[in-house]
Scaffold this motif. Sequence first.
Motif, PDB file in Angstrom:
ATOM      1  N   PHE A  27      22.936 -10.570 -16.672  1.00 11.01           N
ATOM      2  CA  PHE A  27      23.811 -11.221 -17.647  1.00 11.01           C
ATOM      3  C   PHE A  27      23.982 -10.415 -18.921  1.00 11.01           C
ATOM      4  CE2 PHE A  27      22.216 -14.784 -15.041  1.00 11.01           C
ATOM      5  CZ  PHE A  27      23.419 -15.092 -14.447  1.00 11.01           C
ATOM      6  N   GLY A  28      23.301  -9.302 -19.028  1.00 12.18           N
ATOM      7  CA  GLY A  28      23.428  -8.461 -20.211  1.00 12.18           C
ATOM      8  C   GLY A  28      22.599  -8.968 -21.372  1.00 12.18           C
ATOM      9  N   ASP A  29      22.586  -8.180 -22.428  1.00 14.65           N
ATOM     10  CA  ASP A  29      21.789  -8.502 -23.614  1.00 14.65           C
ATOM     11  C   ASP A  29      22.315  -9.745 -24.310  1.00 14.65           C
ATOM     12  OD1 ASP A  29      20.442  -6.174 -22.989  1.00 14.65           O
ATOM     13  OD2 ASP A  29      21.407  -4.977 -24.573  1.00 14.65           O
ATOM     14  N   GLY A  30      21.438 -10.701 -24.545  1.00  7.29           N
ATOM     15  CA  GLY A  30      21.767 -11.887 -25.317  1.00  7.29           C
ATOM     16  C   GLY A  30      22.532 -12.966 -24.584  1.00  7.29           C
ATOM     17  N   ALA A  31      22.852 -12.757 -23.309  1.00 12.11           N
ATOM     18  CA  ALA A  31      23.706 -13.706 -22.595  1.00 12.11           C
ATOM     19  C   ALA A  31      22.957 -14.610 -21.629  1.00 12.11           C
ATOM     20  CB  ALA A  31      24.798 -12.940 -21.853  1.00 12.11           C
ATOM     21  N   GLY A  32      21.648 -14.577 -21.663  1.00 20.74           N
ATOM     22  CA  GLY A  32      20.882 -15.430 -20.758  1.00 20.74           C
ATOM     23  C   GLY A  32      21.188 -16.901 -20.924  1.00 20.74           C
ATOM     24  N   GLY A  33      21.611 -17.309 -22.103  1.00 24.38           N
ATOM     25  CA  GLY A  33      21.899 -18.713 -22.366  1.00 24.38           C
ATOM     26  C   GLY A  33      23.244 -19.204 -21.861  1.00 24.38           C
ATOM     27  N   LEU A  34      24.056 -18.332 -21.274  1.00 23.76           N
ATOM     28  CA  LEU A  34      25.375 -18.760 -20.795  1.00 23.76           C
ATOM     29  C   LEU A  34      25.302 -19.853 -19.737  1.00 23.76           C
ATOM     30  CD1 LEU A  34      27.458 -15.456 -20.524  1.00 23.76           C
ATOM     31  CD2 LEU A  34      27.780 -17.357 -22.124  1.00 23.76           C
ATOM     32  N   HIS A  35      24.208 -19.915 -19.020  1.00 17.65           N
ATOM     33  CA  HIS A  35      24.105 -20.890 -17.942  1.00 17.65           C
ATOM     34  C   HIS A  35      23.052 -21.965 -18.208  1.00 17.65           C
ATOM     35  CE1 HIS A  35      25.991 -17.274 -16.283  1.00 17.65           C
ATOM     36  NE2 HIS A  35      26.777 -18.159 -15.720  1.00 17.65           N
ATOM     37  N   ASP A  36      22.534 -22.000 -19.429  1.00 17.22           N
ATOM     38  CA  ASP A  36      21.528 -23.014 -19.760  1.00 17.22           C
ATOM     39  C   ASP A  36      22.060 -24.430 -19.583  1.00 17.22           C
ATOM     40  OD1 ASP A  36      19.672 -21.079 -20.304  1.00 17.22           O
ATOM     41  OD2 ASP A  36      19.667 -21.380 -22.486  1.00 17.22           O
ATOM     42  N   TRP A  37      23.367 -24.629 -19.805  1.00 12.20           N
ATOM     43  CA  TRP A  37      23.929 -25.983 -19.668  1.00 12.20           C
ATOM     44  C   TRP A  37      23.716 -26.534 -18.258  1.00 12.20           C
ATOM     45  CZ3 TRP A  37      27.794 -27.231 -16.217  1.00 12.20           C
ATOM     46  CH2 TRP A  37      28.519 -26.158 -15.657  1.00 12.20           C
ATOM     47  N   MET A  38      23.533 -25.665 -17.275  1.00 10.75           N
ATOM     48  CA  MET A  38      23.301 -26.106 -15.895  1.00 10.75           C
ATOM     49  C   MET A  38      21.832 -26.390 -15.612  1.00 10.75           C
ATOM     50  SD  MET A  38      25.705 -23.650 -13.561  1.00 10.75           S
ATOM     51  CE  MET A  38      25.803 -22.142 -14.509  1.00 10.75           C
ATOM     52  N   PHE A  39      20.952 -25.650 -16.290  1.00  8.92           N
ATOM     53  CA  PHE A  39      19.540 -25.665 -15.909  1.00  8.92           C
ATOM     54  C   PHE A  39      18.589 -26.224 -16.961  1.00  8.92           C
ATOM     55  CE2 PHE A  39      21.559 -21.922 -13.846  1.00  8.92           C
ATOM     56  CZ  PHE A  39      21.606 -22.444 -12.564  1.00  8.92           C
ATOM     57  N   GLN A  40      18.983 -26.239 -18.209  1.00  3.54           N
ATOM     58  CA  GLN A  40      18.108 -26.687 -19.297  1.00  3.54           C
ATOM     59  C   GLN A  40      18.519 -28.080 -19.772  1.00  3.54           C
ATOM     60  OE1 GLN A  40      15.466 -24.832 -20.277  1.00  3.54           O
ATOM     61  NE2 GLN A  40      16.056 -23.322 -18.750  1.00  3.54           N
ATOM     62  N   ASN A  41      18.050 -29.098 -19.102  1.00  3.71           N
ATOM     63  CA  ASN A  41      18.327 -30.484 -19.464  1.00  3.71           C
ATOM     64  C   ASN A  41      19.822 -30.813 -19.527  1.00  3.71           C
ATOM     65  OD1 ASN A  41      15.527 -31.000 -19.804  1.00  3.71           O
ATOM     66  ND2 ASN A  41      15.632 -30.001 -21.805  1.00  3.71           N
ATOM     67  N   PRO A  42      20.568 -30.589 -18.455  1.00  7.24           N
ATOM     68  CA  PRO A  42      21.987 -30.942 -18.481  1.00  7.24           C
ATOM     69  C   PRO A  42      22.162 -32.451 -18.608  1.00  7.24           C
ATOM     70  CG  PRO A  42      21.301 -30.438 -16.242  1.00  7.24           C
ATOM     71  CD  PRO A  42      20.141 -30.107 -17.142  1.00  7.24           C
ATOM     72  N   ILE A  43      23.193 -32.852 -19.303  1.00 11.78           N
ATOM     73  CA  ILE A  43      23.499 -34.281 -19.380  1.00 11.78           C
ATOM     74  C   ILE A  43      24.208 -34.665 -18.075  1.00 11.78           C
ATOM     75  CG2 ILE A  43      23.595 -34.241 -21.905  1.00 11.78           C
ATOM     76  CD1 ILE A  43      26.691 -34.571 -21.599  1.00 11.78           C
ATOM     77  N   ASP A  44      24.429 -35.963 -17.875  1.00 10.63           N
ATOM     78  CA  ASP A  44      25.018 -36.435 -16.623  1.00 10.63           C
ATOM     79  C   ASP A  44      26.376 -35.804 -16.346  1.00 10.63           C
ATOM     80  OD1 ASP A  44      22.817 -38.004 -16.138  1.00 10.63           O
ATOM     81  OD2 ASP A  44      23.744 -39.874 -16.823  1.00 10.63           O
ATOM     82  N   GLU A  45      27.224 -35.649 -17.361  1.00 14.68           N
ATOM     83  CA  GLU A  45      28.556 -35.067 -17.156  1.00 14.68           C
ATOM     84  C   GLU A  45      28.451 -33.602 -16.733  1.00 14.68           C
ATOM     85  OE1 GLU A  45      32.784 -34.862 -16.958  1.00 14.68           O
ATOM     86  OE2 GLU A  45      31.311 -36.462 -16.801  1.00 14.68           O
ATOM     87  N   ASP A  46      27.554 -32.839 -17.340  1.00 14.17           N
ATOM     88  CA  ASP A  46      27.342 -31.449 -16.925  1.00 14.17           C
ATOM     89  C   ASP A  46      26.914 -31.394 -15.454  1.00 14.17           C
ATOM     90  OD1 ASP A  46      27.804 -30.686 -19.573  1.00 14.17           O
ATOM     91  OD2 ASP A  46      25.671 -30.492 -20.034  1.00 14.17           O
TER      92      ASP A  46
END
Length: 188
Positions: A27-46
């Motif tokens: 994911f390159g430098d600094g971009a690891g968080g691009l997919h956190d919405w899927m894996f780090q406590n997503p809300i029901d809509e996510d």
Amino acid sequence: MALVICDMSISLDGYVTGPNASRANPFGDGAGGLHDWMFQNPIDEDRRLLDDAVAHCGAIVMGRTSFDKTVNEWGPGGPVPGTPNFVVTHHAPAQAHEGYTFVTDGVASAIEQAREAAADRRVGLHGATVAQQALPLGLVDEIFVHVVPLLLGGGTPLFAALGSAIELERIATHASPAVDHLRYRVVS
């Protein structure tokens, strides 16, 4: 016929990877968080949006760079196990990879093969280069971007090389604490 959908997480400044993306740093430098919405406590809509994308995915088209950087993480079968993957490349690898078909005659051929394989399910585009090639050819039906509140300042831009304006019609927007989900129909 299968809808072709570009479904990608991007930074607010439009990058799908940060600088220095490689096989060791997909994911390159600094971009690891691009997919956190899927894996780090997503809300029901996510979670619902992600589950919908996976449940309706009938095939995936990706570029060779995406394949090379992530095949080891995905393993046999690719990002959605059981779904055929079509890799657009100039040169197919000597070694076969289970679940992957290497297409050497362009993105249009790869999408045509993926549509046939997907039947009435969706074809997902994976990777910026594939989207940049398919959009000007009129091969993309929808764009679904998940805009993460992150500025990367460089890396791989999703929409860098389109060649001309492409008109979009907004279908839906959803916001969560971690991401804004924006869905568009490609008009022209």
